[in-house]
Design a protein around this motif. Structure first.
Motif, PDB file in Angstrom:
ATOM      1  N   ALA A 170       0.838  -1.210   0.000  1.00 29.74           N
ATOM      2  CA  ALA A 170       0.000   0.000   0.000  1.00 29.74           C
ATOM      3  C   ALA A 170       0.870   1.256   0.000  1.00 29.74           C
ATOM      4  O   ALA A 170       0.560   2.227  -0.686  1.00 29.74           O
ATOM      5  CB  ALA A 170      -0.928  -0.001   1.210  1.00 29.74           C
ATOM      6  N   PHE A 171       1.962   1.236   0.741  1.00 34.08           N
ATOM      7  CA  PHE A 171       2.876   2.384   0.778  1.00 34.08           C
ATOM      8  C   PHE A 171       3.492   2.616  -0.600  1.00 34.08           C
ATOM      9  O   PHE A 171       3.510   3.742  -1.102  1.00 34.08           O
ATOM     10  CB  PHE A 171       3.969   2.157   1.827  1.00 34.08           C
ATOM     11  N   SER A 172       3.968   1.543  -1.225  1.00 36.52           N
ATOM     12  CA  SER A 172       4.635   1.703  -2.523  1.00 36.52           C
ATOM     13  C   SER A 172       3.663   2.163  -3.605  1.00 36.52           C
ATOM     14  O   SER A 172       4.026   2.964  -4.460  1.00 36.52           O
ATOM     15  CB  SER A 172       5.325   0.401  -2.932  1.00 36.52           C
ATOM     16  N   VAL A 173       2.419   1.687  -3.550  1.00 39.12           N
ATOM     17  CA  VAL A 173       1.430   2.089  -4.546  1.00 39.12           C
ATOM     18  C   VAL A 173       0.980   3.535  -4.317  1.00 39.12           C
ATOM     19  O   VAL A 173       0.585   4.230  -5.250  1.00 39.12           O
ATOM     20  CB  VAL A 173       0.226   1.118  -4.529  1.00 39.12           C
ATOM     21  N   SER A 174       1.061   4.025  -3.074  1.00 39.29           N
ATOM     22  CA  SER A 174       0.567   5.371  -2.767  1.00 39.29           C
ATOM     23  C   SER A 174       1.663   6.437  -2.752  1.00 39.29           C
ATOM     24  O   SER A 174       1.372   7.604  -2.507  1.00 39.29           O
ATOM     25  CB  SER A 174      -0.176   5.371  -1.428  1.00 39.29           C
ATOM     26  N   LEU A 175       2.905   6.072  -3.016  1.00 42.03           N
ATOM     27  CA  LEU A 175       3.978   7.073  -3.039  1.00 42.03           C
ATOM     28  C   LEU A 175       3.714   8.167  -4.062  1.00 42.03           C
ATOM     29  O   LEU A 175       3.985   9.339  -3.801  1.00 42.03           O
ATOM     30  CB  LEU A 175       5.320   6.409  -3.333  1.00 42.03           C
ATOM     31  N   ASP A 176       3.188   7.790  -5.214  1.00 40.67           N
ATOM     32  CA  ASP A 176       2.906   8.799  -6.226  1.00 40.67           C
ATOM     33  C   ASP A 176       1.825   9.774  -5.762  1.00 40.67           C
ATOM     34  O   ASP A 176       1.827  10.936  -6.143  1.00 40.67           O
ATOM     35  CB  ASP A 176       2.540   8.170  -7.573  1.00 40.67           C
ATOM     36  N   SER A 177       0.927   9.331  -4.880  1.00 45.31           N
ATOM     37  CA  SER A 177      -0.101  10.251  -4.379  1.00 45.31           C
ATOM     38  C   SER A 177       0.499  11.290  -3.430  1.00 45.31           C
ATOM     39  O   SER A 177      -0.027  12.395  -3.311  1.00 45.31           O
ATOM     40  CB  SER A 177      -1.250   9.491  -3.701  1.00 45.31           C
ATOM     41  N   PHE A 178       1.629  10.967  -2.785  1.00 50.19           N
ATOM     42  CA  PHE A 178       2.336  11.978  -1.990  1.00 50.19           C
ATOM     43  C   PHE A 178       2.828  13.083  -2.905  1.00 50.19           C
ATOM     44  O   PHE A 178       2.659  14.271  -2.611  1.00 50.19           O
ATOM     45  CB  PHE A 178       3.510  11.355  -1.233  1.00 50.19           C
ATOM     46  N   SER A 179       3.443  12.704  -4.019  1.00 49.83           N
ATOM     47  CA  SER A 179       3.973  13.689  -4.957  1.00 49.83           C
ATOM     48  C   SER A 179       2.870  14.552  -5.545  1.00 49.83           C
ATOM     49  O   SER A 179       3.016  15.769  -5.665  1.00 49.83           O
ATOM     50  CB  SER A 179       4.718  12.987  -6.095  1.00 49.83           C
ATOM     51  N   VAL A 180       1.759  13.924  -5.910  1.00 43.57           N
ATOM     52  CA  VAL A 180       0.641  14.688  -6.449  1.00 43.57           C
ATOM     53  C   VAL A 180       0.072  15.603  -5.364  1.00 43.57           C
ATOM     54  O   VAL A 180      -0.266  16.760  -5.619  1.00 43.57           O
ATOM     55  CB  VAL A 180      -0.445  13.750  -7.026  1.00 43.57           C
ATOM     56  N   GLY A 181      -0.030  15.096  -4.132  1.00 45.44           N
ATOM     57  CA  GLY A 181      -0.492  15.921  -3.013  1.00 45.44           C
ATOM     58  C   GLY A 181       0.410  17.120  -2.807  1.00 45.44           C
ATOM     59  O   GLY A 181      -0.062  18.224  -2.518  1.00 45.44           O
ATOM     60  N   LEU A 182       1.707  16.924  -2.958  1.00 45.94           N
ATOM     61  CA  LEU A 182       2.662  18.022  -2.849  1.00 45.94           C
ATOM     62  C   LEU A 182       2.347  19.089  -3.889  1.00 45.94           C
ATOM     63  O   LEU A 182       2.254  20.282  -3.569  1.00 45.94           O
ATOM     64  CB  LEU A 182       4.086  17.487  -3.038  1.00 45.94           C
ATOM     65  N   SER A 183       2.128  18.667  -5.122  1.00 44.92           N
ATOM     66  CA  SER A 183       1.790  19.620  -6.192  1.00 44.92           C
ATOM     67  C   SER A 183       0.462  20.313  -5.919  1.00 44.92           C
ATOM     68  O   SER A 183       0.333  21.519  -6.117  1.00 44.92           O
ATOM     69  CB  SER A 183       1.700  18.895  -7.541  1.00 44.92           C
ATOM     70  N   LEU A 184      -0.525  19.560  -5.455  1.00 41.72           N
ATOM     71  CA  LEU A 184      -1.840  20.143  -5.177  1.00 41.72           C
ATOM     72  C   LEU A 184      -1.791  21.095  -3.986  1.00 41.72           C
ATOM     73  O   LEU A 184      -2.522  22.081  -3.949  1.00 41.72           O
ATOM     74  CB  LEU A 184      -2.874  19.042  -4.941  1.00 41.72           C
ATOM     75  N   GLY A 185      -0.944  20.799  -3.018  1.00 44.09           N
ATOM     76  CA  GLY A 185      -0.774  21.714  -1.890  1.00 44.09           C
ATOM     77  C   GLY A 185      -0.174  23.031  -2.340  1.00 44.09           C
ATOM     78  O   GLY A 185      -0.577  24.101  -1.880  1.00 44.09           O
ATOM     79  N   ILE A 186       0.764  22.954  -3.251  1.00 39.22           N
ATOM     80  CA  ILE A 186       1.365  24.166  -3.815  1.00 39.22           C
ATOM     81  C   ILE A 186       0.306  24.949  -4.583  1.00 39.22           C
ATOM     82  O   ILE A 186       0.210  26.165  -4.496  1.00 39.22           O
ATOM     83  CB  ILE A 186       2.560  23.793  -4.730  1.00 39.22           C
ATOM     84  N   PHE A 187      -0.522  24.233  -5.321  1.00 45.55           N
ATOM     85  CA  PHE A 187      -1.564  24.847  -6.148  1.00 45.55           C
ATOM     86  C   PHE A 187      -2.719  25.390  -5.302  1.00 45.55           C
ATOM     87  O   PHE A 187      -3.444  26.277  -5.728  1.00 45.55           O
ATOM     88  CB  PHE A 187      -2.060  23.823  -7.165  1.00 45.55           C
ATOM     89  N   GLY A 188      -2.903  24.855  -4.085  1.00 42.53           N
ATOM     90  CA  GLY A 188      -3.958  25.338  -3.191  1.00 42.53           C
ATOM     91  C   GLY A 188      -5.279  24.611  -3.344  1.00 42.53           C
ATOM     92  O   GLY A 188      -6.344  25.191  -3.123  1.00 42.53           O
ATOM     93  N   ALA A 189      -5.253  23.335  -3.705  1.00 42.30           N
ATOM     94  CA  ALA A 189      -6.488  22.554  -3.856  1.00 42.30           C
ATOM     95  C   ALA A 189      -7.160  22.350  -2.500  1.00 42.30           C
ATOM     96  O   ALA A 189      -6.526  22.435  -1.455  1.00 42.30           O
ATOM     97  CB  ALA A 189      -6.169  21.202  -4.494  1.00 42.30           C
ATOM     98  N   ARG A 190      -8.447  22.077  -2.530  1.00 45.19           N
ATOM     99  CA  ARG A 190      -9.215  21.823  -1.311  1.00 45.19           C
ATOM    100  C   ARG A 190      -8.780  20.483  -0.716  1.00 45.19           C
ATOM    101  O   ARG A 190      -8.940  19.440  -1.337  1.00 45.19           O
ATOM    102  CB  ARG A 190     -10.694  21.796  -1.621  1.00 45.19           C
ATOM    103  N   THR A 191      -8.290  20.524   0.503  1.00 46.60           N
ATOM    104  CA  THR A 191      -7.693  19.350   1.129  1.00 46.60           C
ATOM    105  C   THR A 191      -8.695  18.218   1.330  1.00 46.60           C
ATOM    106  O   THR A 191      -8.444  17.083   0.917  1.00 46.60           O
ATOM    107  CB  THR A 191      -7.065  19.739   2.482  1.00 46.60           C
ATOM    108  N   MET A 192      -9.819  18.482   1.963  1.00 42.51           N
ATOM    109  CA  MET A 192     -10.763  17.417   2.296  1.00 42.51           C
ATOM    110  C   MET A 192     -11.325  16.757   1.036  1.00 42.51           C
ATOM    111  O   MET A 192     -11.407  15.528   0.964  1.00 42.51           O
ATOM    112  CB  MET A 192     -11.900  17.974   3.160  1.00 42.51           C
ATOM    113  N   VAL A 193     -11.685  17.554   0.048  1.00 39.06           N
ATOM    114  CA  VAL A 193     -12.210  16.997  -1.195  1.00 39.06           C
ATOM    115  C   VAL A 193     -11.146  16.126  -1.858  1.00 39.06           C
ATOM    116  O   VAL A 193     -11.429  15.013  -2.320  1.00 39.06           O
ATOM    117  CB  VAL A 193     -12.664  18.133  -2.158  1.00 39.06           C
ATOM    118  N   THR A 194      -9.924  16.608  -1.873  1.00 41.76           N
ATOM    119  CA  THR A 194      -8.827  15.885  -2.520  1.00 41.76           C
ATOM    120  C   THR A 194      -8.597  14.531  -1.876  1.00 41.76           C
ATOM    121  O   THR A 194      -8.583  13.504  -2.560  1.00 41.76           O
ATOM    122  CB  THR A 194      -7.529  16.718  -2.460  1.00 41.76           C
ATOM    123  N   ILE A 195      -8.406  14.515  -0.574  1.00 42.81           N
ATOM    124  CA  ILE A 195      -8.049  13.241   0.065  1.00 42.81           C
ATOM    125  C   ILE A 195      -9.212  12.251   0.048  1.00 42.81           C
ATOM    126  O   ILE A 195      -8.990  11.048  -0.084  1.00 42.81           O
ATOM    127  CB  ILE A 195      -7.483  13.439   1.491  1.00 42.81           C
TER     128      ILE A 195
END
Length: 183
Positions: free
Chosen positions: A111-136
């Protein structure tokens, strides 16, 4: 209201792209002839990791955004481009099936290895200012459902879509990376 709907559609497409990675790996794991209880736990575990990892990434991304402004936005776009390209290349290089047994520490590592890419995307979305609750919530929902789907399809049809689903997911991330860079 229109902006919110547009953001939900964009985030849903990203969640679909990230979930495609879990789907393609779950196809191979479905060959193990898992019991329904195991399929349930695997999907929920991957879904939880797809909630926690992008949440951490978004928090770090917001911090970077405040500190570095527009440079961080471009870095997020480049990160999505890199991640999308990696997913596309991996889709053509991957060996069939998963070598991890899906329980205990093996399931957590999977599960960790499959979700590593979601950390990177989350990083980009955090920079962009996406809505946290909707995103996760979208990331968790899509990855859980696509994992279950992959396990069931793998269980019944073996190597059906395989690398094509991961290539599609990578293409979606590439498109969003380009959008970040040029909008």
């Amino acid at each position: 209201m229109g902006a919110l709907i547009g953001e939900i559609i964009a985030l849903s497409l990203m969640a679909l792209a990230l979930g495609m990675d879990a789907f393609s790996v779950a196809l191979g794991m479905g060959l193990l002839r898992l019991r329904l209880r195991q399929i349930f736990y695997i999907g929920v575990t991957i879904g939880l990791f797809h909630i926690v990892m992008p949440l951490i990434g978004m928090l770090v991304g917001r911090l970077l955004s405040r500190e570095f402004g527009s440079i961080a936005t471009y870095a997020g776009g480049v990160l999505l481009l890199w991640l999308g390209a990696q997913m596309i290349m991996a889709s053509f290089q991957r060996e069939d099936g998963s070598q991890l047994f899906p329980h205990g520490a093996g399931l957590l590592f999977f599960a960790f290895s499959v979700s590593l890419d979601s950390f990177s995307v989350g990083l980009s979305l955090g920079i962009f200012g996406a809505r946290t609750m909707v995103t996760i919530l979208l990331f968790g929902l899509f990855s859980t459902v696509l994992t279950w789907l992959g396990l069931f399809v793998g269980r019944h049809f073996q190597q059906w879509l395989g690398s094509y689903s991961e290539a599609l997911g990578g293409s979606i991330l590439l498109a969003f990376g380009l959008k970040l860079l040029f909008s």
